[in-house]
Design an enzyme around this catalytic site. Structure first.
Site, PDB file in Angstrom:
ATOM      1  N   LEU A   1      -3.110 -40.877 -33.954  1.00 58.73           N
ATOM      2  CA  LEU A   1      -4.472 -41.021 -33.467  1.00 58.73           C
ATOM      3  C   LEU A   1      -5.110 -39.683 -33.135  1.00 58.73           C
ATOM      4  O   LEU A   1      -6.281 -39.451 -33.443  1.00 58.73           O
ATOM      5  CB  LEU A   1      -4.488 -41.918 -32.220  1.00 58.73           C
ATOM      6  CG  LEU A   1      -4.383 -43.417 -32.460  1.00 58.73           C
ATOM      7  CD1 LEU A   1      -4.111 -44.140 -31.146  1.00 58.73           C
ATOM      8  CD2 LEU A   1      -5.662 -43.962 -33.090  1.00 58.73           C
TER       9      LEU A   1
ATOM     10  N   ASP B   1      -0.821 -29.945 -29.165  1.00 62.76           N
ATOM     11  CA  ASP B   1       0.363 -30.781 -29.385  1.00 62.76           C
ATOM     12  C   ASP B   1       1.590 -29.962 -29.040  1.00 62.76           C
ATOM     13  O   ASP B   1       1.717 -28.803 -29.456  1.00 62.76           O
ATOM     14  CB  ASP B   1       0.451 -31.265 -30.830  1.00 62.76           C
ATOM     15  CG  ASP B   1       1.311 -32.520 -30.953  1.00 62.76           C
ATOM     16  OD1 ASP B   1       0.744 -33.605 -31.174  1.00 62.76           O
ATOM     17  OD2 ASP B   1       2.541 -32.407 -30.808  1.00 62.76           O
TER      18      ASP B   1
ATOM     19  N   ASP C   1       2.242 -27.431 -22.696  1.00 60.23           N
ATOM     20  CA  ASP C   1       2.559 -28.712 -22.080  1.00 60.23           C
ATOM     21  C   ASP C   1       1.449 -29.073 -21.103  1.00 60.23           C
ATOM     22  O   ASP C   1       1.370 -28.515 -20.007  1.00 60.23           O
ATOM     23  CB  ASP C   1       3.904 -28.612 -21.365  1.00 60.23           C
ATOM     24  CG  ASP C   1       4.355 -29.920 -20.744  1.00 60.23           C
ATOM     25  OD1 ASP C   1       3.580 -30.902 -20.779  1.00 60.23           O
ATOM     26  OD2 ASP C   1       5.485 -29.966 -20.214  1.00 60.23           O
ATOM     27  N   ILE C   2       0.605 -30.021 -21.461  1.00 54.68           N
ATOM     28  CA  ILE C   2      -0.556 -30.351 -20.648  1.00 54.68           C
ATOM     29  C   ILE C   2      -0.207 -31.202 -19.425  1.00 54.68           C
ATOM     30  O   ILE C   2      -1.082 -31.505 -18.628  1.00 54.68           O
ATOM     31  CB  ILE C   2      -1.658 -31.042 -21.494  1.00 54.68           C
ATOM     32  CG1 ILE C   2      -1.095 -32.166 -22.370  1.00 54.68           C
ATOM     33  CG2 ILE C   2      -2.334 -29.998 -22.371  1.00 54.68           C
ATOM     34  CD1 ILE C   2      -0.894 -33.469 -21.713  1.00 54.68           C
TER      35      ILE C   2
ATOM     36  N   ASN D   1      -5.085 -37.870 -25.157  1.00 55.17           N
ATOM     37  CA  ASN D   1      -4.424 -38.768 -26.104  1.00 55.17           C
ATOM     38  C   ASN D   1      -2.906 -38.647 -26.102  1.00 55.17           C
ATOM     39  O   ASN D   1      -2.217 -39.555 -26.545  1.00 55.17           O
ATOM     40  CB  ASN D   1      -4.968 -38.482 -27.516  1.00 55.17           C
ATOM     41  CG  ASN D   1      -4.179 -39.167 -28.604  1.00 55.17           C
ATOM     42  OD1 ASN D   1      -4.319 -40.361 -28.832  1.00 55.17           O
ATOM     43  ND2 ASN D   1      -3.328 -38.395 -29.289  1.00 55.17           N
TER      44      ASN D   1
ATOM     45  N   TYR E   1       5.389 -47.718 -19.532  1.00 54.39           N
ATOM     46  CA  TYR E   1       4.202 -47.449 -20.349  1.00 54.39           C
ATOM     47  C   TYR E   1       3.006 -48.267 -19.862  1.00 54.39           C
ATOM     48  O   TYR E   1       1.890 -47.755 -19.730  1.00 54.39           O
ATOM     49  CB  TYR E   1       4.538 -47.775 -21.803  1.00 54.39           C
ATOM     50  CG  TYR E   1       3.412 -47.583 -22.785  1.00 54.39           C
ATOM     51  CD1 TYR E   1       3.024 -46.302 -23.192  1.00 54.39           C
ATOM     52  CD2 TYR E   1       2.762 -48.680 -23.345  1.00 54.39           C
ATOM     53  CE1 TYR E   1       2.015 -46.135 -24.128  1.00 54.39           C
ATOM     54  CE2 TYR E   1       1.751 -48.515 -24.273  1.00 54.39           C
ATOM     55  CZ  TYR E   1       1.383 -47.241 -24.659  1.00 54.39           C
ATOM     56  OH  TYR E   1       0.372 -47.075 -25.579  1.00 54.39           O
TER      57      TYR E   1
ATOM     58  N   LYS F   1      -0.460 -46.722 -18.403  1.00 55.33           N
ATOM     59  CA  LYS F   1      -1.732 -46.989 -19.075  1.00 55.33           C
ATOM     60  C   LYS F   1      -2.707 -47.724 -18.157  1.00 55.33           C
ATOM     61  O   LYS F   1      -3.923 -47.547 -18.258  1.00 55.33           O
ATOM     62  CB  LYS F   1      -1.488 -47.782 -20.353  1.00 55.33           C
ATOM     63  CG  LYS F   1      -0.814 -46.964 -21.464  1.00 55.33           C
ATOM     64  CD  LYS F   1      -1.625 -45.739 -21.829  1.00 55.33           C
ATOM     65  CE  LYS F   1      -1.135 -45.078 -23.112  1.00 55.33           C
ATOM     66  NZ  LYS F   1      -1.898 -43.841 -23.413  1.00 55.33           N
TER      67      LYS F   1
ATOM     68  N   THR G   1       0.864 -45.744 -35.679  1.00 55.81           N
ATOM     69  CA  THR G   1       1.245 -44.362 -35.405  1.00 55.81           C
ATOM     70  C   THR G   1       2.771 -44.312 -35.294  1.00 55.81           C
ATOM     71  O   THR G   1       3.449 -45.327 -35.474  1.00 55.81           O
ATOM     72  CB  THR G   1       0.613 -43.870 -34.091  1.00 55.81           C
ATOM     73  OG1 THR G   1       1.213 -44.583 -32.991  1.00 55.81           O
ATOM     74  CG2 THR G   1      -0.898 -44.094 -34.080  1.00 55.81           C
TER      75      THR G   1
END
Length: 304
Positions: A21, A40, A75-76, A102, A173, A177, A207
């Site tokens: 995505l 990334d 690394d965000i 994302n 997860y 989310k 994905t």
């Protein structure tokens, strides 16, 4: 006369943009005239170190098509990585207009088998990995607004149907989310004064994270339309990330194939007020009556 590209002149950061995505979003923004920071870390599906260089490859793909892009491999989900992400945009292009959060990975387990490390890792990349880039981008936009340069800034966060309804085997997860939805609502309320609009999507697409789920879902015979292609999600993301979506903030959109749905979250349903304290039995009797009048919630994904 040709139509002006929707994002001409805008600078867009996309996290987790090396594949799937995120890559589709980055390419779609570039096609609409945006300059892209492709982030990334290059890890595997479960977040462990993997092959390097996916951000650089996507940035080169954009440049080869005539666009502008730079890669960011930080690394965000760390304060320094998120800060350097914003710095990269400012140093390369002098501004930041849109942040698309994302990045993510999976460590699926049933709850009784879910290890603490699996919980922490998924929370870190999804929820903290949304918070920190948003925090640093918002600080920049607040500074701009206070200097009299109120931006037309946009944030698009990535939630999931798992976060809205739950998903068996994905407690970590789903919780992360769901947290992203809450973060989106708060950010939209807090940052509007600085010219920032914040929305979220709950996408369904093929994905690395979902290839097993959607392996059998391909293009419909005779149409050439692959409903699970990640590129189907990107047009809404591009619009939300552009100036064209003025006034749209604090909303969650489910998007899959050619379908877009505005999701409506928790709101008061049937209610009863006695005006005094109930006994446990009375509370239970009232709850059952209210449940009988309430809408049935959507089924948790994977529930039998």
């Amino acid at each position: 006369m040709s139509e002006r590209p929707l994002c001409e002149g805008r600078v867009v950061v996309v996290t987790g943009a090396g594949r799937g995505l995120g890559r589709a979003h980055a390419l779609a923004f570039a096609a609409e005239g945006a300059r892209i920071v492709v982030n990334d870390l290059g890890v595997g599906l479960d977040g462990t170190p993997g092959e390097g260089g996916p951000a650089a490859r996507v940035a080169e793909e954009i440049r080869a098509a005539g666009g502008e892009a730079v890669a960011h491999g930080g690394d965000i989900a760390t304060a320094e990585g998120a800060a350097s992400l914003v710095r990269t945009a400012l140093e390369a292009y002098g501004r930041l207009d849109t942040l698309v959060n994302n990045a993510g990975f999976l460590r699926d387990r049933m709850l009784v088998n879910l290890e603490e490390d699996d919980w922490d890792a998924v929370m870190r990349v999804h929820l903290k990995g949304h918070f920190l880039p948003l925090k640093h981008a918002a600080a920049y936009w607040r500074t701009e607004a206070k200097a009299g340069r109120t931006p037309s800034a946009r944030v698009v966060n990535t939630s999931s149907g798992a976060g809205l309804l739950g998903s068996v085997g994905q407690g970590n997860y789903s919780a992360a989310k769901a947290g992203i939805v809450g973060l989106t609502l708060v950010a939209a309320a807090e940052l509007g004064r600085y010219g920032v609009q914040v929305n979220a999507i709950a996408p369904a697409a093929r994905t690395r994270m979902t290839e097993r789920t959607f392996a059998e879902t391909m293009a419909a015979p005779g149409t050439g339309f692959d409903a699970m292609a990640p590129e189907n999600v990107s047009p809404l993301v591009v619009w939300l990330g552009s100036a064209a979506g003025a006034g749209v903030t604090g909303r969650v959109f489910e998007t899959e194939g050619g379908r877009i749905t505005v999701m409506e979250g928790w709101r008061p349903g049937p209610s009863a007020d006695k005006g005094a304290r109930r006994t446990p039995s009375e509370a239970g009797e009232t709850a059952l009556k209210l449940l009988a009048a309430a809408e049935t919630p959507g089924a948790v994904y994977g529930a039998s």
